[in-house]
Design an enzyme around this catalytic site. Structure first.
Site, PDB file in Angstrom:
ATOM      1  N   ARG A   1      48.295  48.069  49.721  1.00 58.88           N
ATOM      2  CA  ARG A   1      47.075  47.291  49.249  1.00 58.88           C
ATOM      3  C   ARG A   1      47.224  45.926  48.780  1.00 58.88           C
ATOM      4  NH1 ARG A   1      48.459  45.932  44.115  1.00 58.88           N
ATOM      5  NH2 ARG A   1      49.834  47.636  43.084  1.00 58.88           N
TER       6      ARG A   1
ATOM      7  N   CYS B   1      49.595  42.831  37.385  1.00 60.22           N
ATOM      8  CA  CYS B   1      48.553  42.123  38.297  1.00 60.22           C
ATOM      9  C   CYS B   1      48.892  40.619  38.393  1.00 60.22           C
ATOM     10  CB  CYS B   1      47.128  42.261  37.965  1.00 60.22           C
ATOM     11  SG  CYS B   1      46.681  44.157  38.059  1.00 60.22           S
TER      12      CYS B   1
ATOM     13  N   ALA C   1      42.228  48.579  36.200  1.00 62.03           N
ATOM     14  CA  ALA C   1      42.754  47.727  37.674  1.00 62.03           C
ATOM     15  C   ALA C   1      42.356  48.307  38.930  1.00 62.03           C
ATOM     16  CB  ALA C   1      44.509  47.776  37.562  1.00 62.03           C
ATOM     17  N   PHE C   2      42.245  47.241  39.934  1.00 64.61           N
ATOM     18  CA  PHE C   2      41.757  47.874  41.213  1.00 64.61           C
ATOM     19  C   PHE C   2      42.691  47.098  42.489  1.00 64.61           C
ATOM     20  CE2 PHE C   2      38.288  48.079  38.359  1.00 64.61           C
ATOM     21  CZ  PHE C   2      37.672  48.956  38.800  1.00 64.61           C
TER      22      PHE C   2
ATOM     23  N   PHE D   1      41.330  52.567  42.223  1.00 66.37           N
ATOM     24  CA  PHE D   1      41.396  52.054  40.794  1.00 66.37           C
ATOM     25  C   PHE D   1      42.353  52.898  39.762  1.00 66.37           C
ATOM     26  CE2 PHE D   1      37.850  55.221  41.077  1.00 66.37           C
ATOM     27  CZ  PHE D   1      38.108  56.124  40.036  1.00 66.37           C
TER      28      PHE D   1
ATOM     29  N   GLY E   1      46.670  42.870  46.078  1.00 63.99           N
ATOM     30  CA  GLY E   1      46.879  42.557  44.504  1.00 63.99           C
ATOM     31  C   GLY E   1      48.194  42.812  44.489  1.00 63.99           C
TER      32      GLY E   1
END
Length: 258
Positions: A100, A205, A174-175, A188, A102
């Site tokens: 992902r 993050c 968070a996402f 999420f 992030g």
């Protein structure tokens, strides 16, 4: 006149409530569902070329909790994990590098994790719209508990103390997502009642100057809120905002609004 060579948008949502499940099998399930959807899209492109009827693509939503887990996105920095292998084991936690976007984040019991595996061609092929939709579903859910959550410009996520000049901004959700040919992966993580001490072992993050919070912490120790309750409150907001077909009815829920 409708184009018979293009599949009609399928906006039905298949929801799986998985409970507490290990991270890796859930990740593999996401990948499997994504690959199956991508395969249908490839077949539909071939069908379009021959004039054959296309097949609808599915939309999935996995809702779950994980044991203590740290995950690092593609753009993350390994040094944002502050534990070595021995310390990870001592804390009963695992660590995974994943695909992902992030940086590093934490998953654990008491945190509602949602993985939408959606074909955005069924809804709106716009990743920014998609992220804002996920955020808005969380914001509306938290409003049911009397919390004024919102966004901070330039920082993906849902926050409390997000207003300009607020003295204590703190992230509650968070996402991190991936999108391939408009099919989404990951999602999420909403802090309902996790052990927030586990966030102290990372730079969440990659953000060093803002705190992390949870629904339970914001409501106070007298408020008993379960992950199962929050997920059933969030689900109709997400369905409405996506413009999806409603899944099975949710059970009656108590009122916890402050």
């Amino acid at each position: 006149m409708p184009d018979a060579t293009r599949p009609a948008p399928n906006r039905s949502l298949q929801v799986q409530r998985l409970g507490l499940v290990d991270y890796v099998p859930t990740w593999l399930l996401q990948e499997e569902l994504m690959e199956a959807t991508l395969a249908i899209k490839v077949q539909n492109r071939q069908a379009e070329a021959t004039g054959a009827a296309p097949a609808p693509t599915p939309n999935h939503l996995l809702l779950c909790e994980h044991p203590h887990t740290y995950t690092l996105g593609k753009s993350g920095k390994p040094e944002h994990l502050l534990l070595d292998e021995a310390a990870l084991a001592a804390h009963g936690a695992s660590f995974h590098r994943i695909n992902r976007g992030g940086d590093i984040t934490y998953h654990g019991p008491g945190q509602l994790v949602g993985y939408p595996i959606l074909d955005l061609d069924n809804f709106r092929p716009d990743i920014h719209w998609y992220l804002r939709t996920l955020e808005e579903a969380v914001i509306r859910t938290l409003a049911e508990y009397g919390l004024n959550a919102g966004r901070i410009a330039g920082l993906t996520g849902v926050w409390l103390g997000w207003e300009d000049g607020a003295p204590n901004p703190r992230k509650i959700c968070a996402f991190g997502v991936k999108c391939s040919r408009w099919v989404t992966l990951h999602g999420f993580a909403l802090n309902v009642n996790p052990d927030l001490a586990y966030f102290g072992h990372i730079v969440p993050c990659g953000i060093t100057d803002k705190a992390v919070t949870s629904l339970a912490q914001e409501l106070g120790s007298s408020a008993a809120v379960s992950v199962a309750e929050v997920q059933e409150r969030l689900l109709p907001h997400l369905v409405e905002l996506l413009g999806a077909s409603s899944p099975a009815p949710s059970p009656n829920l108590p009122t916890n609004k402050a």
